[in-house]
Design a protein around this motif. Structure first.
Motif, short mmCIF file in Angstrom:
data_model
loop_
_atom_site.label_atom_id
_atom_site.label_comp_id
_atom_site.label_asym_id
_atom_site.label_seq_id
_atom_site.Cartn_x
_atom_site.Cartn_y
_atom_site.Cartn_z
N ASP A 123 0.81 -1.22 0.00
CA ASP A 123 0.00 0.00 0.00
C ASP A 123 0.85 1.27 0.00
N GLY A 124 2.16 1.12 -0.12
CA GLY A 124 3.04 2.28 -0.18
C GLY A 124 3.55 2.78 1.15
N THR A 125 3.10 2.20 2.27
CA THR A 125 3.59 2.59 3.59
C THR A 125 4.82 1.77 3.95
N CYS A 126 5.48 2.17 5.02
CA CYS A 126 6.73 1.52 5.41
C CYS A 126 6.48 0.18 6.11
N ASP A 127 7.26 -0.80 5.73
CA ASP A 127 7.26 -2.09 6.43
C ASP A 127 8.35 -2.04 7.50
N TYR A 128 7.94 -1.67 8.70
CA TYR A 128 8.91 -1.49 9.78
C TYR A 128 9.47 -2.82 10.30
N ASN A 129 8.87 -3.92 9.91
CA ASN A 129 9.35 -5.21 10.39
C ASN A 129 10.45 -5.77 9.50
N ALA A 130 10.63 -5.21 8.33
CA ALA A 130 11.64 -5.73 7.40
C ALA A 130 13.03 -5.26 7.81
N GLY A 131 13.98 -6.20 7.79
CA GLY A 131 15.36 -5.85 8.09
C GLY A 131 16.10 -5.40 6.84
N GLY A 132 17.42 -5.53 6.89
CA GLY A 132 18.24 -5.13 5.76
C GLY A 132 19.11 -3.94 6.09
N ASP A 133 19.72 -3.36 5.05
CA ASP A 133 20.65 -2.24 5.26
C ASP A 133 20.05 -0.90 4.85
N CYS A 134 18.80 -0.88 4.43
CA CYS A 134 18.11 0.36 4.02
C CYS A 134 18.85 1.11 2.93
N SER A 135 19.57 0.40 2.08
CA SER A 135 20.39 1.08 1.08
C SER A 135 19.53 1.88 0.10
N ASN A 136 18.39 1.34 -0.31
CA ASN A 136 17.54 2.07 -1.26
C ASN A 136 16.92 3.30 -0.60
N GLY A 137 16.45 3.14 0.63
CA GLY A 137 15.86 4.28 1.33
C GLY A 137 16.88 5.37 1.58
N LEU A 138 18.08 4.99 1.98
CA LEU A 138 19.12 5.98 2.24
C LEU A 138 19.55 6.69 0.96
N ALA A 139 19.60 5.96 -0.15
CA ALA A 139 19.96 6.60 -1.43
C ALA A 139 18.92 7.65 -1.80
N ARG A 140 17.64 7.33 -1.59
CA ARG A 140 16.58 8.29 -1.90
C ARG A 140 16.64 9.49 -0.96
N TYR A 141 16.94 9.24 0.30
CA TYR A 141 17.07 10.32 1.28
C TYR A 141 18.20 11.27 0.89
N ARG A 142 19.32 10.70 0.46
CA ARG A 142 20.48 11.53 0.11
C ARG A 142 20.20 12.34 -1.16
N THR A 143 19.78 11.67 -2.22
CA THR A 143 19.69 12.34 -3.52
C THR A 143 18.39 13.10 -3.72
N GLY A 144 17.31 12.66 -3.07
CA GLY A 144 16.02 13.30 -3.28
C GLY A 144 15.64 14.33 -2.24
N TYR A 145 16.40 14.33 -1.12
CA TYR A 145 16.02 15.23 -0.02
C TYR A 145 17.20 16.06 0.47
N ILE A 146 18.23 15.42 0.99
CA ILE A 146 19.33 16.18 1.60
C ILE A 146 20.14 16.93 0.56
N ASP A 147 20.49 16.31 -0.55
CA ASP A 147 21.32 16.99 -1.55
C ASP A 147 20.61 18.23 -2.12
N PRO A 148 19.33 18.14 -2.50
CA PRO A 148 18.65 19.37 -2.95
C PRO A 148 18.54 20.43 -1.85
N LEU A 149 18.32 19.99 -0.60
CA LEU A 149 18.26 20.96 0.49
C LEU A 149 19.61 21.65 0.67
N ALA A 150 20.69 20.89 0.58
CA ALA A 150 22.02 21.49 0.69
C ALA A 150 22.23 22.53 -0.41
N ALA A 151 21.73 22.25 -1.60
CA ALA A 151 21.91 23.19 -2.72
C ALA A 151 21.17 24.50 -2.46
#
Length: 301
Positions: A123-151
């Protein structure tokens, strides 16, 4: 052989930097004023009077979705529009942003879970029970949020005084809610432990003049000694202290500001109960929490 010279005396500590809020008016957001006006139109009595007063009160702006971070534009519901608006004012006011879009954010309460997830449900919400390294989420956070904010911060850094509140509730959740699998799983931990240092270092490099505050919840959450020690360890593990002006408290959920006591634990064990600084509306002292108000929590912190 002459004895070796004594070691040099340690350098005296640097004086604290000036209060970045002193001497500045806070930015009053026209978009927020427009929302107040729509409520004023149907309000009456004291409610209407209070809303009218709020139109002149500056406030921080929550950058809680990626769409609010734009490098260009004049929409004062975005970082770019707010800074462009502030730069045209005389005197130029101080703008405060709340940086708030970590993957798997608000892992315990999930009252304000966001748009970036480590793993998505159907349904597009977060699956908080899933493990892993969050690499995809972190990549989106960096390039889609923090990098534009820094600019956009870099664009206005020399014109507009800035204060940043970094990711409310995130480290407090890591410090106190490890028993909750939504916060203790590997993906959420990777998100917070890697996302916050990236945000802090990237934004500090983009605008070294910005006063940056790492969120420290409030005394009704972290005021117990063990909780606060765990929080301090979590902060130390990030290695970002050199970029911080301090800590923010009472941002997401809050308790009364109160009056500061002469020292920590002044009110515990029934001591000094007649002192106004021991007023305890949330009844924390009986739970051996010395942070019965927010000023006492700040002193403890």
């Amino acid at each position: 052989t002459p004895p070796p010279p004594p070691p040099p005396s340690p350098s005296p500590p640097s004086p604290p930097s000036p209060n970045p809020f002193e001497g500045h008016k806070l930015y009053v957001n026209p978009s927020y004023v427009a929302e107040l006006n729509s409520s004023i139109a149907t309000a009456t009595g004291q409610t209407k009077a209070t809303l009218e007063l709020m139109r002149t009160v500056g406030s921080a702006y929550w950058l809680d979705v990626m769409s609010k971070v734009q490098v260009n534009g004049t929409n004062t519901s975005t970082a770019a529009g707010i800074l462009a608006s502030a730069a045209l004012m005389t005197p130029i006011p101080l703008v405060t942003f709340v940086v708030y879009d970590l993957p798997n954010r608000d892992c315990h309460a999930k009252a304000s879970n966001g748009e970036i997830c480590c793993t998505y449900k159907s349904d597009g919400t977060c699956d908080y029970n899933a493990g892993g390294d969050c690499s995809n989420g972190l990549a989106r956070y960096r390039t889609g949020y923090i990098d534009p904010l820094a600019a956009v911060l870099a664009k206005y850094c020399e014109q507009v005084p800035l204060a940043l509140v970094i990711e409310p509730d995130s480290l407090p959740n890591l410090a106190t809610n490890q028993g909750d699998p939504h916060c203790g799983n590997s993906a959420t931990q990777a998100s917070y432990q890697q996302g916050i240092p990236y945000a802090v270092t990237k934004l500090a490099a983009a605008c070294p003049k910005a006063a940056m505050y790492l969120d420290a919840a409030h005394g009704g959450w972290l005021g117990w000694e063990d909780n606060l020690k765990d929080y301090a360890k979590a902060v130390a593990n990030l290695g970002v202290e050199s970029h911080l002006r301090g800590f923010s408290t009472n941002v997401a959920n809050y308790q009364p500001i109160g009056t500061a006591c002469p020292q920590v634990e002044w009110c515990l064990n029934g001591q000094h109960q007649a002192d106004p600084c021991c007023a305890d509306p949330c009844r924390l002292e009986g739970q051996y929490n010395p942070a019965n108000n927010e000023l006492n929590f700040v002193q403890e912190l």
